[in-house]
Design an enzyme around this catalytic site. Structure first.
Site, PDB file in Angstrom:
ATOM      1  CD  GLU A  44      80.183 -53.151  17.969  1.00 20.89           C
ATOM      2  OE1 GLU A  44      80.034 -51.916  17.911  1.00 20.89           O
ATOM      3  OE2 GLU A  44      80.607 -53.835  17.021  1.00 20.89           O
ATOM      4  CB  CYS A 263      80.767 -48.752  15.177  1.00 19.54           C
ATOM      5  SG  CYS A 263      81.376 -49.025  13.498  1.00 19.54           S
ATOM      6  CG  ASN A 393      86.104 -50.265  15.249  1.00 20.17           C
ATOM      7  OD1 ASN A 393      86.326 -51.470  15.185  1.00 20.17           O
ATOM      8  ND2 ASN A 393      85.000 -49.716  14.759  1.00 20.17           N
ATOM      9  CD  GLU A 394      84.417 -50.814  10.943  1.00 20.66           C
ATOM     10  OE1 GLU A 394      83.283 -50.359  10.668  1.00 20.66           O
ATOM     11  OE2 GLU A 394      84.727 -52.005  10.776  1.00 20.66           O
TER      12      GLU A 394
END
Length: 670
Positions: A44, A263, A393-394
């Protein structure tokens, strides 16, 4: 009753067959096939992992696209200095009226009104009188530029002539005293945007160099995408990766790489979602944008480069796409005024779903297809053989998320049933979102569910049985982000103990990746990371070494009851066989403060070669590696003699890997 010889023979064969069959059943119960993709990497762009990090571009803000929306005190000329030499003068402006591409709207305009004459005599030593007369811009890169003597660098820029006459340009690498390390001349001679290139070979080294673009004749010109790359990128790729950092990842032999986040993928509001199509064309046409973590993404490291890197190191690509909703922390929901999760309007969903389907065509379609042709134009006519796509994503498990996830999953499964979809279980290891995420994933019959958790080392040691009871009939687990909070040896050894349980449960835990991966000195937003670096060097954490020891010593079959640890809660172990090599791989972890004995019984295996390889990571629980002391904790390799059974004394706070070769791949049935 009497038995003739035929009956006796039949009975004996039956009894013997039963014994063999029973032994095979018992053997099968002691072993199981496990995922071939268990240990991979998660990348990321956090902590300046991409721009200024893995991505080898040396010019910061090369396209003049920085703005206060990235960071409040940034602007189009951040990292640039306006330079006038030897009584030259003119103006520098940022304009948007005639850009290279609408995705790249800003560019610099140099108006060189007067070029001074070279100064000779005693006054030539005065700083403002030194150098070539002219007017231009200078960039010092991400913090600084490291230039190495004898190395060659590729300079390029887009420019167009605005005034009537061609304009002479000098491109030079300089140290802080203005000494020339390399220099080349260019002539800007087109009224249209044109890419100009030169190669620069450094005569000396400098740890604080800069690149200067200097106009040396009167006139007006526009500049954009001013770029400098070392020729020695990873695999010598153009628009490539920093070779030393990329090699660290290649050395881990990861089964896969997940990208681009995190994120970062679903972004800070729907306008900031990561859209893959903005990252695969020529770099001057890519749409730069704010980074969720508080800086800027050039998108120079885009989907093409991610896929190319995966192919270069033999890892499977695992792109993660937004589920058409933004991060629930958009706008900083922990602060007053945070906007929270946002969702694409339903009228935009069909276009977004097509975007997901187009990615599969771009990755796997023939070069004659619409999006396969885009891939081919970038230099890769053959498909990338994409197998996995993550969606979400989460995320916060809202009704908006569920509705959009269901739509995306249904469309992908209908058009591309060969693609394995990865769902998400929210940001935590349990709780309402976790349960709802699993429910949504199982209702959609996805292949894997992405779990994330960051915990103290004690949590990992208290949850070594987490996956033992997972239902093997439901979706598999992708442990997409996990780490204990810290980079001390005790953190890494707690993770090692947990990873032995991932191997034990690799029939249900199909994939796992530590996070985050990189952190640049002075630019770190996350306090636990795998690799720390600056522009010159790097430090490998104990966590990195643990991950590497597992990922480079893996196989396809798990065996239980090979290593006896009784019920000692400070000990963990696993035994794996690599059928391709025939090697037996033992991993033994001691999280305690005292040396502990483990009993190893290898009687299941035959033709063992007694001279084995041993790697041990051990030390003080509080020890860690830093950029100033990068080799404080390192694994030690040695030879080790094994027998059918032996005792192993595991050092305190340690991970040991013993790799045993066999003369054949056969396993003896006891």
């Amino acid at each position: 009753m009497t038995f003739n010889s035929v009956n006796i023979k039949s009975i004996l064969i039956g009894v013997f067959g039963f014994l063999i069959f029973g032994a095979e059943i018992a053997h099968a119960q002691q072993s199981k096939k496990i995922s071939p993709n268990l240990f991979g990497l998660f990348f990321e762009d956090i902590n300046y992992a991409a721009d200024g990090g893995l991505y080898a571009e040396m010019v910061q803000n090369r396209s003049f696209e920085y703005s206060p929306s990235d960071t409040p005190d940034w602007h189009s000329l951040t990292s640039w200095n306006y330079v006038t030499q030897v009584f030259s003068y003119g103006t520098l402006n940022i304009e948007t009226t005639n850009p290279i591409h609408p995705n790249n709207p800003h560019y610099a305009v140099l108006n060189i009104e007067h070029v001074g004459k070279p100064v000779t005599g005693p006054q030539s030593d005065i700083p403002q009188n030194k150098g070539t007369p002219g007017l231009g811009v200078k960039n010092t890169g991400y913090d600084t530029m490291i230039i190495k003597a004898g190395e060659t660098y590729d300079f390029s820029m887009f420019a167009r002539q605005i005034s009537e006459e061609p304009i002479s340009i000098v491109v030079s690498l300089q140290d802080t005293d203005g000494n020339i390390l390399a220099e080349k001349n260019l002539t800007i001679n087109s009224k249209d945007w044109k890419r100009y290139t030169v190669t620069l070979t450094a005569s000396e080294s400098s740890n604080s160099a800069s690149i200067l673009v200097l106009g040396t004749s009167k006139g007006t010109l526009a500049l954009d995408v001013v770029s400098l790359f070392p020729q020695k990128t990873f695999k010598n790729r153009k628009n490539g990766l920093r070779s030393d950092l990329a090699q660290l990842l290649a050395d881990m032999k990861p089964a896969f790489i997940r990208f681009p986040g995190g994120c970062l993928a679903h972004g800070d509001g729907i306008g900031n979602m990561y859209r893959w199509k903005n990252t695969v064309g020529p770099i001057e046409q890519r749409l730069e944008q704010k980074n969720l973590w508080g800086y800027h993404q050039t998108m120079g490291l885009g989907y093409f480069e991610y896929f190319q890197f995966c192919e270069d190191i033999g890892a499977k690509p695992v792109p993660v796409l937004p589920a058409a909703v933004s991060c629930q922390n958009s706008g900083g929901t922990w602060r007053v005024g945070g906007i929270g999760q946002q969702a694409l309007p339903m009228e935009a969903m069909q276009d977004y779903i097509q975007e997901v389907l187009d990615l599969i065509e771009w990755a796997n379609g023939p070069a004659t297809s619409k999006w396969g042709a885009v891939r081919a134009a970038a230099g890769h006519p053959e498909p990338f053989n994409l197998e996995f796509i993550g969606v979400g994503n989460e995320d916060k498990m809202t009704s908006e998320f569920e509705e959009r996830f269901n739509m995306i999953a249904k469309a992908v499964k209908a058009k591309h049933p060969e693609i394995q979809l990865i769902g998400t279980s929210g940001p935590f290891s349990d709780g309402e979102d976790f349960e709802k995420g699993w429910e949504i994933a199982n209702e959609n019959n996805v292949s894997l569910v992405d779990e994330h958790y960051y915990k103290q080392p004690e949590w990992f040691l208290s949850n070594l049985n987490r996956y033992d009871s997972y239902d093997r009939k439901q979706a598999g687990v992708y442990l997409g982000e996990y780490a204990s909070w810290g980079n001390k040896l005790k953190n890494a050894i707690a993770e090692a103990a947990y990873m032995t349980t991932l191997e034990r449960n690799a029939d249900i835990v199909k994939m796992a990746s530590y996070a985050p991966l990189f952190a640049k000195k002075g630019h770190t937003q996350w306090k636990t990371d795998m690799i720390f670096f600056d522009n010159k060097k790097f430090a490998l954490t104990p966590n990195y070494y643990v991950q590497k020891m597992f990922s480079t010593n893996y196989g396809d079959t798990y065996y239980k009851n090979i290593i006896s640890i009784k019920k000692d809660t400070t000990l963990s172990a696993s035994c794996i066989k690599d059928s391709e090599t025939g090697d037996i791989i033992l991993k033994m972890v001691n999280t305690g403060t005292e040396q502990k004995r483990m009993k190893v019984n290898l009687s299941k295996f035959k033709n063992l070669i007694e001279n084995a390889e041993k790697i041990v990571l051990e030390g003080n629980a509080e020890a860690e590696n830093t950029l100033d002391n990068p080799n404080h904790i390192m694994p030690i390799e040695s030879n080790f003699k094994v027998d059918k059974s032996f005792d192993y004394l595991a050092p305190p706070m340690s991970l040991t890997v013993i790799r045993i070769k066999t003369a054949t791949e056969n396993i003896k049935i006891n």
